[in-house]
Design an enzyme around this catalytic site. Structure first.
Site, PDB file in Angstrom:
ATOM      1  N   GLY A 112      -8.891  -4.804   1.336  1.00  0.00           N
ATOM      2  CA  GLY A 112      -8.401  -3.443   0.865  1.00  0.00           C
ATOM      3  C   GLY A 112      -7.069  -3.578   0.534  1.00  0.00           C
ATOM      4  N   GLU A 130      -4.374 -14.571   4.712  1.00  0.00           N
ATOM      5  CA  GLU A 130      -5.020 -14.559   5.982  1.00  0.00           C
ATOM      6  C   GLU A 130      -6.734 -14.266   6.017  1.00  0.00           C
ATOM      7  OE1 GLU A 130      -5.028 -10.873   9.719  1.00  0.00           O
ATOM      8  OE2 GLU A 130      -3.934 -10.571   7.658  1.00  0.00           O
ATOM      9  N   GLU A 181      -4.158  -5.511  14.706  1.00  0.00           N
ATOM     10  CA  GLU A 181      -5.093  -4.643  13.673  1.00  0.00           C
ATOM     11  C   GLU A 181      -5.404  -3.350  14.484  1.00  0.00           C
ATOM     12  OE1 GLU A 181      -5.204  -4.780  10.724  1.00  0.00           O
ATOM     13  OE2 GLU A 181      -4.770  -6.934  10.319  1.00  0.00           O
ATOM     14  N   HIS A 199       2.426  -2.662   9.458  1.00  0.00           N
ATOM     15  CA  HIS A 199       2.307  -4.017  10.280  1.00  0.00           C
ATOM     16  C   HIS A 199       3.621  -4.708  10.149  1.00  0.00           C
ATOM     17  CE1 HIS A 199      -1.611  -5.169  11.117  1.00  0.00           C
ATOM     18  NE2 HIS A 199      -2.370  -4.702   9.803  1.00  0.00           N
ATOM     19  N   HIS A 227      -0.785   1.771   6.599  1.00  0.00           N
ATOM     20  CA  HIS A 227      -1.188   0.707   7.635  1.00  0.00           C
ATOM     21  C   HIS A 227      -0.506  -0.514   7.266  1.00  0.00           C
ATOM     22  CE1 HIS A 227      -4.407  -1.431   9.792  1.00  0.00           C
ATOM     23  NE2 HIS A 227      -4.115  -2.373   8.980  1.00  0.00           N
ATOM     24  N   GLU A 228      -0.593  -0.843   5.892  1.00  0.00           N
ATOM     25  CA  GLU A 228       0.066  -2.146   5.626  1.00  0.00           C
ATOM     26  C   GLU A 228       1.703  -2.234   6.045  1.00  0.00           C
ATOM     27  OE1 GLU A 228      -1.802  -4.652   5.260  1.00  0.00           O
ATOM     28  OE2 GLU A 228      -3.483  -3.335   5.013  1.00  0.00           O
ATOM     29  N   MET A 257      -3.131  -6.580   2.110  1.00  0.00           N
ATOM     30  CA  MET A 257      -2.407  -7.518   2.758  1.00  0.00           C
ATOM     31  C   MET A 257      -1.112  -7.303   3.052  1.00  0.00           C
ATOM     32  SD  MET A 257      -3.272 -10.207   4.811  1.00  0.00           S
ATOM     33  CE  MET A 257      -1.717 -10.776   5.554  1.00  0.00           C
ATOM     34  N   GLU A 258      -0.817  -7.304   4.327  1.00  0.00           N
ATOM     35  CA  GLU A 258       0.811  -6.954   4.778  1.00  0.00           C
ATOM     36  C   GLU A 258       1.713  -7.853   4.416  1.00  0.00           C
ATOM     37  OE1 GLU A 258      -1.318  -8.364   8.902  1.00  0.00           O
ATOM     38  OE2 GLU A 258      -1.923  -7.286   6.695  1.00  0.00           O
ATOM     39  N   ASN A 259       1.623  -8.989   3.693  1.00  0.00           N
ATOM     40  CA  ASN A 259       2.609  -9.844   3.587  1.00  0.00           C
ATOM     41  C   ASN A 259       3.973  -9.642   3.661  1.00  0.00           C
ATOM     42  OD1 ASN A 259       0.084 -11.942   2.659  1.00  0.00           O
ATOM     43  ND2 ASN A 259       0.401 -10.395   1.061  1.00  0.00           N
TER      44      ASN A 259
END
Length: 853
Positions: free
Chosen positions: A258, A126, A317, A298, A294-295, A260-262
């Protein structure tokens, strides 16, 4: 040749993709200097688009080895940004694109695409990193299921989705959920897993793994606990459950963001995974909890439903930030969490809105999308969700979200899609509210009041200053939560929500026994600047009696700001009224210790500079710093007995716990000892440093010593103790620069850049020195310009290897027009120097250009 001069991309120019993808198959043959990537992609024409389009695939830094369509070689000639297959060379209907490319992860210092971090292969795709892996339509509205085969002699080989098969030197992963390319992930390395399991509400038994380097396993327990609580909370509050058999998290040392929500394979900056009482502060634990949540959140708000294009970034976001704020409020103190969020919003987003980098939550154009991962898109975007929640209420908010998930699962959506579900669920027109997404700037709400014969009239006026590209502003829907407090402190009117929709609206309240004090914008119900002229006596009443915790805090903060501004402008001192109010608050054991710790803090130097600038004055960084230092000393002198008792009473017996209760007690204790250091020459701080068994108190005590110009012995001791811990060493670098006397801050930072442990290519370490200088405003803005020169020198150096990180750090200069002519001239010269540098990246060029123009 295609024109590769950076050109703005405009929201108005959006066109749907001419081709869709049914399946992606990738094979990676990993090698640090020569990784081969084999791609087989099943394309089909988009039925919503007229036929006859070329096939345009994005690609950067790729060496094309072979290319074919339906097994037949094709004449594909890459250019600087990708390759094009003319329409006449494409078969009718669906077809298979095959390509083999070679890339060099070891040389990828930008940390985008596939790169290496201390011997580990990892990815960051991203926003547009996938095009550095293979040729592909690298845009979020092209979604497909992925099958990935990884070949390597490394022991752990991970990708998205579920593990399909594995053997010696290979593993195959299948992600059945269609996703855009920015959610692709791959990790390969010598890693160890901390594992657990979670049973979802629909009965799925999910394997949970947190992968770290050997030896780091003991520091993953809190991250795992936070993950399981996040999964349970999302089921209970939003009805969202996890949808794969495996959920993996990997901690990476070199990471620009910070986390990444892969899908199914979250990749984290290691500072947001690893924690132990000895090495992580309470703030670190809270950050881990928040970012893990948070991740994970997502998975639905970002992965299952993504954004149609990058202009819609806040769709995922802003919503997910709001969700993590809700979660943290439930896990900890809702009042303290809300105060912290508001302070962050004002420090980062209001600053952004007030300068040359101001932009709407949904921008109209960009040159480099990486430059729009901003506080406006994230934090202000979350405030828009919060306002919607307030306007429609809990039940209709949940109904709108349920409709959003059911209607748009598996889609790439827009802000219009989001607003539509609320209009349908709530049965109201939200076209005026939608202006929040397209209008930049922080609205100002001016308050006037009238009182006569038991009748109180409140008049609210809204206005927003011009911002770049938007000279004229339209009225917004501004929810103003408010209550009325009597002069004796009793609540005369409980909280209700007024809607300010015109340029000016009035609201009348009758039958009141006495003139009330209006408690406005309770819970910070809208991201606005409130101009409400209250006397110090009225603020003192609100500080002592307001039933809204945030407004109680705001009353004390406003008193402190008024006093500090008076100290800056003239020879003033904190009066007994303010000090007595602080004393009462400090000793009120009914208040959360974390709240009391926040209430003891003073407005930041940047906050005061913004207030002076807003009043039409030129802020003097040295005068602001001096006023704060003197105010802290006077507060410490006045409250020394109470602070001493607090320092003793707030000790936490028993083993360390990062829970909200103990963290709040430590926060108040460290705050008290920090103030006492200004009157006891650091005696209690030195004793705490020597006895501390946790990083919160050790670092807090050391910071207290540094703040009074002491702590040299502790600085040496801290380094010797933690020299082998990369995350703690970041704290060692940062604390010295942030607490340095302004006159020596730039020189100290320059000296630390020569330290053998200063790895400037590591984003965490770079931020710990160069970023920390920006957090010492009087030092950064030293009149001789030394801070500006040092930052520019390092930005030029970093821009050549990691443009994204360099561009983000350039925002240190965004408030330059606040200051005096001499400082403005120095900063303008610095920005011109950056802009004229040969080889300046697109990322940095856009940021510098916006700040100058």
């Amino acid at each position: 040749m295609r024109d590769t001069t950076p050109q703005p991309i405009h929201l108005a120019d959006y066109q749907p993709p001419p081709f869709l993808i049914d399946e992606v198959r990738l094979t990676f043959r990993l090698s640090p200097r020569a990784t081969r990537v084999l791609a087989q992609i099943r394309f089909r024409p988009n039925p919503a688009v007229l036929p006859g389009h070329d096939l345009r695939l994005d690609g950067e830094g790729l060496t094309l080895v072979t290319a074919s369509i339906n097994g037949q070689p094709c004449a594909a000639r890459p250019d600087a940004t990708g390759l094009t297959i003319p329409a006449q060379d494409l078969p009718e209907g669906a077809f298979d694109w095959q390509a083999e490319v070679e890339i060099a992860p070891e040389g990828n210092t930008a940390l985008e695409g596939l790169y290496m971090s201390r011997g580990m292969f990892c990815t960051q795709c991203e926003a547009e990193g996938f095009r550095k892996i293979t040729f592909y339509p690298d845009r979020p509205d092209v979604m497909a299921p992925f099958r990935v085969r990884i070949e390597s002699d490394l022991p752990v080989l991970l990708s998205n989705g579920n593990l399909h098969a594995q053997g010696a030197g290979w593993a195959e992963w299948h992600d059945p959920h269609p996703k855009p390319s920015y959610l692709f992930a791959l990790v390969a390395g010598d890693l160890r897993a901390s594992s657990d399991r979670f049973c979802t509400m629909d009965g799925r038994d999910v394997a949970l793994n947190i992968w770290v380097r050997p030896g780091d396993e003991p520091r993953t327990a809190y991250a795992m606990d936070a993950l399981k609580r996040s999964m349970l909370w999302d089921e209970q509050v939003y009805g969202r459950f996890y949808d794969l058999d495996i959920f993996n998290i990997v901690a990476v040392d070199d990471f620009n963001m910070g986390a990444m929500e892969n899908k199914g394979l979250n990749i984290f900056n290691s500072r947001y995974v690893l924690a132990s009482p000895e090495t992580a502060t309470d703030a670190d634990y809270a950050s881990i909890e928040r970012i893990i949540a948070h991740e994970y959140f997502h998975n639905w708000t970002g992965n299952r439903i993504t954004c149609r294009d990058w202009f819609q970034l806040s769709l995922k976001e802003g919503l997910t930030v709001f969700r993590d704020q809700q979660f943290m409020g439930d896990m900890r103190s809702p009042a303290v969490k809300r105060i912290e969020d508001v302070l962050t919003l004002r420090a980062r987003q209001f600053r952004e809105d007030a300068g040359p980098l101001a932009h709407p939550v949904r921008p109209e154009s960009y040159v480099e999308i990486n430059n729009f991962y901003t506080a406006t898109v994230y934090e202000k975007g979350a405030e828009l969700i919060r306002m919607l929640h307030l306007l429609v209420g809990d039940d209709l908010y949940r109904a709108a979200l349920d409709l959003y998930f059911s209607r748009h699962d598996g889609q790439a959506c827009t802000i219009e899609d989001w607003i539509a579900v609320f209009e349908e669920a709530a049965g109201r027109d939200l076209s005026q509210f939608k202006r929040w997404y397209g209008q930049a700037g922080t609205p100002r709400v001016d308050v006037s009041e009238d009182w006569a014969d038991g009748r109180y009239t409140l008049t609210l006026r809204q206005s927003t200053r011009p911002t770049p590209g938007q000279p004229l502003k339209e009225p917004l829907v501004i929810p103003v939560a408010m209550g009325l407090i009597g002069p004796d402190g009793a609540e005369m009117l409980p909280t209700q929500v007024l809607e300010l929709t015109g340029p000016e609206d009035s609201f009348t309240f009758e039958g009141l026994p006495s003139r009330p004090i209006a408690s406005l914008l309770r819970g910070f119900s809208a991201p606005v600047v409130l101009n409400h002229a209250l006397s110090r006596e009225d603020r003192a009443v609100l500080l002592a009696h307001d039933t809204d915790p945030l407004n109680r805090f705001e009353a004390g903060r406003a008193l402190a700001r008024d006093i500090l501004l008076a100290m800056i402008r003239e020879d003033a001192r904190p009066g007994p009224q303010y000090l007595d109010a602080l004393r009462v608050m400090l000793c009120d054991e009914s208040l959360d210790p974390a709240f009391r710790a926040l209430a003891l803090s003073l407005p930041s130097q940047d906050d005061l500079a913004a207030a002076l600038h807003g009043d039409g004055q030129i802020p003097d960084p040295d005068a602001i710093h001096a006023a704060r230092q003197e105010a802290l000393r006077l507060i410490a002198e006045a409250l020394a007995p109470e602070l001493g008792r607090i320092a003793t009473a707030m000790q936490t017996p028993g083993p360390y716990s990062p829970d909200a209760r103990d963290a709040g007690r430590r926060a108040l204790r460290v705050q008290a000892i920090g103030l006492l250091a200004r009157v006891d020459k650091g005696a209690k701080a030195a004793a705490l440093f020597a006895s501390a068994d946790n990083m919160t108190e050790q670092l807090g005590a050391w910071n207290a010593l540094l703040a009074i110009g002491a702590g040299q012995q502790e600085t040496t001791q801290f380094y010797r103790q933690w020299a082998q811990d990369r995350l703690v060493l970041d704290k060692w670098f940062a604390a010295q620069v942030m607490q340095a006397a302004p006159a020596r801050a730039a020189d100290l930072a320059a000296t630390l850049t020569q330290h053998p442990d200063f790895d400037w290519k590591n984003p965490n370490r770079f931020r710990a020195v160069i970023g920390a200088l920006g957090m010492n405003p009087a030092g950064f803005h030293a009149a001789d310009g030394a801070g500006y020169r040092l930052v520019a020198d390092w930005l030029i150096r970093l821009d050549g290897v990691n443009p994204q990180a360099a561009a983000r750090m350039s925002t240190l200069f965004e408030t330059w027009r606040r200051y005096d002519d001499a400082r403005q001239a120095l900063i303008r010269g610095t920005l011109e120097r950056l802009r004229s540098h040969d080889g300046l990246s697109r990322d940095m060029g856009e940021m510098v250009g916006r700040m100058l123009e």
